[in-house]
Enzyme design. Structure first.
Site, PDB file in Angstrom:
ATOM      1  N   GLU A   1       3.781  -3.227  -6.742  1.00 31.95           N
ATOM      2  CA  GLU A   1       2.343  -3.241  -6.511  1.00 31.95           C
ATOM      3  C   GLU A   1       1.619  -2.389  -7.545  1.00 31.95           C
ATOM      4  OE1 GLU A   1       1.891  -2.158  -2.333  1.00 31.95           O
ATOM      5  OE2 GLU A   1       3.924  -2.857  -1.964  1.00 31.95           O
TER       6      GLU A   1
ATOM      7  N   HIS B   1      -1.109  -5.992  -4.268  1.00 32.65           N
ATOM      8  CA  HIS B   1       0.181  -5.827  -3.567  1.00 32.65           C
ATOM      9  C   HIS B   1       1.067  -7.061  -3.825  1.00 32.65           C
ATOM     10  CE1 HIS B   1       2.887  -5.462  -0.130  1.00 32.65           C
ATOM     11  NE2 HIS B   1       2.212  -4.505   0.447  1.00 32.65           N
TER      12      HIS B   1
ATOM     13  N   ASP C   1      10.849   2.130  -0.232  1.00 27.31           N
ATOM     14  CA  ASP C   1       9.390   2.173  -0.055  1.00 27.31           C
ATOM     15  C   ASP C   1       8.910   3.410  -0.805  1.00 27.31           C
ATOM     16  OD1 ASP C   1       6.812   1.875   0.798  1.00 27.31           O
ATOM     17  OD2 ASP C   1       7.282   1.728   2.939  1.00 27.31           O
TER      18      ASP C   1
ATOM     19  N   ARG D   1       1.134 -13.302   4.537  1.00 27.45           N
ATOM     20  CA  ARG D   1       2.338 -12.545   4.180  1.00 27.45           C
ATOM     21  C   ARG D   1       2.926 -13.134   2.897  1.00 27.45           C
ATOM     22  NH1 ARG D   1       3.534  -7.862   5.237  1.00 27.45           N
ATOM     23  NH2 ARG D   1       3.517  -8.046   7.501  1.00 27.45           N
TER      24      ARG D   1
ATOM     25  N   ARG E   1      -8.491  -7.432   2.511  1.00 24.82           N
ATOM     26  CA  ARG E   1      -7.575  -8.588   2.573  1.00 24.82           C
ATOM     27  C   ARG E   1      -7.812  -9.466   3.798  1.00 24.82           C
ATOM     28  NH1 ARG E   1      -1.445  -6.480   4.238  1.00 24.82           N
ATOM     29  NH2 ARG E   1      -2.093  -5.103   5.921  1.00 24.82           N
TER      30      ARG E   1
HETATM   31  C1  BG6 Z   1       3.787  -1.688   1.424  1.00 21.77           C
HETATM   32  C2  BG6 Z   1       4.090  -0.379   2.095  1.00 21.77           C
HETATM   33  O1  BG6 Z   1       2.855  -1.469   0.417  1.00 21.77           O
HETATM   34  O2  BG6 Z   1       3.265  -2.622   2.365  1.00 21.77           O
HETATM   35  C3  BG6 Z   1       5.055  -0.621   3.268  1.00 21.77           C
HETATM   36  O3  BG6 Z   1       4.635   0.519   1.152  1.00 21.77           O
HETATM   37  C4  BG6 Z   1       4.471  -1.671   4.210  1.00 21.77           C
HETATM   38  O4  BG6 Z   1       5.285   0.597   3.966  1.00 21.77           O
HETATM   39  C5  BG6 Z   1       4.160  -2.924   3.398  1.00 21.77           C
HETATM   40  O5  BG6 Z   1       5.391  -1.956   5.246  1.00 21.77           O
HETATM   41  C6  BG6 Z   1       3.593  -4.089   4.213  1.00 21.77           C
HETATM   42  O6  BG6 Z   1       2.438  -3.731   4.870  1.00 21.77           O
HETATM   43  P1  BG6 Z   1       1.684  -4.773   5.802  1.00 21.77           P
HETATM   44  O7  BG6 Z   1       0.477  -4.035   6.348  1.00 21.77           O
HETATM   45  O8  BG6 Z   1       1.279  -5.936   4.940  1.00 21.77           O
HETATM   46  O9  BG6 Z   1       2.655  -5.173   6.872  1.00 21.77           O
END
Ligand code: BG6
Length: 278
Positions: A254, A154, A197, A59, A84
């Site tokens: 992103e 991302h 978002d 994360r 990923r």
């Molecule tokens: C973003 C999306 O790119 O990623 C969001 O637009 C999403 O909607 C976020 O919550 C995180 O995604 P993840 O799969 O890493 O929890």
């Protein structure tokens, strides 16, 4: 200096230091999870409670979302694709000069990927660590059929306070609001006082993230879409591997090929998505 390291649970990553910057990249996902210029605060946000465990995405940093961005129609498949959470091969690290280190990672189809996405491919990520951060994600179609990908680098940026930052460079750009699924048009700079978002389209110029004591510039090539995401208070509480108040200090911008900007790649052809951050 390029050093291989492992956490006690066996989670492997590579640490890089040169005269101007330092970085850390996990072999799972070729996931850059730390980048800082010497003597400066990290540019990338990393959750203090992130998992560093095979099969779970880190994360923070820069997850590589590929070969689909967001949900797959088949809800049993992982959100943001499988790249990923897959193991990549570290091909080589090149200390170009004392200020510049390049790292090249590779990932191609295997038995597991063919169960989720029936195409043969080669995916390469070249990361350049210098006073600028550059990421080049190259997809090559090794199949005898064309395929379509949507994808994103991302990037989670570290910020001082979400209510104090702004994003410039997206004025008048059309976007899909992923909270309402409505098409909208941006009016002015973006400021934050609620969950955001959005998938911006037709983005062909530089984006500037303005923070209290610094500006971060993002320049994308091979990409016309940019996702802007901050979960704000309620969603942050529901997110995995994030503290309840984490939304205050992170902002995702992103570099993408998402929705209308998905790309079709023919057999033996390649597409490069490149993000330069400075
Ligand atoms: C973003 C999306 O790119 O990623 C969001 O637009 C999403 O909607 C976020 O919550 C995180 O995604 P993840 O799969 O890493 O929890």
């Amino acid at each position: 200096m390029v050093v291989h390291k492992t956490l006690v649970n066996g989670f492997a990553y590579i640490e890089i230091k040169n005269s101007v910057a330092e970085a850390k990249v996990a072999l799972q996902g070729a996931h850059l999870f730390h980048y800082a210029r010497m003597g400066e605060e990290p540019l990338l946000w990393l959750s203090e409670v992130s998992d560093f465990e095979y099969g779970k995405a880190i994360r923070g940093g820069v997850p590589v979302c590929w070969p689909w961005f967001g949900f797959n129609e088949d809800k049993s498949l992982p959100q943001h694709g499988f790249a990923r959470i897959s193991m990549w091969e570290f091909v080589f690290g090149d200390e170009v000069d004392e200020r510049t280190t390049t790292l090249t990672f590779r990932f191609s189809n295997n038995e597991e990927t063919l169960k989720m996405w029936y195409y043969k491919f080669l995916l390469e990520l070249k990361i350049t660590i210098s006073d600028r951060l550059t990421m080049e994600l190259k997809t090559t179609n090794l199949d005898d059929k064309s395929f379509e990908i949507s994808q994103a680098l991302h990037t989670y940026f570290a910020i001082s306070d979400i209510s104090q930052v702004s994003i410039k460079g997206l004025d008048k750009k059309p976007y899909l609001d992923a909270l309402t699924w409505k098409n909208e048009v941006q009016n002015g700079d973006i400021a934050f006082n609620q969950e955001v978002d959005r998938v911006y389209q037709e983005v062909d110029s530089e984006i500037v993230l303005g923070d209290k004591n610094r500006e971060i510039h993002i320049k994308n090539d091979g990409s016309l879409s940019v996702v802007v995401w901050n979960p704000w208070i309620e969603k942050c509480k529901r997110m995995s591997a994030m503290r309840d108040d984490a939304y205050q200090n992170m902002l995702c911008i992103e570099s993408a090929n998402a929705f209308d900007d998905a790309r079709v790649i023919k057999p033996n052809e390649s597409h490069v998505l490149k993000a330069t951050i400075f």
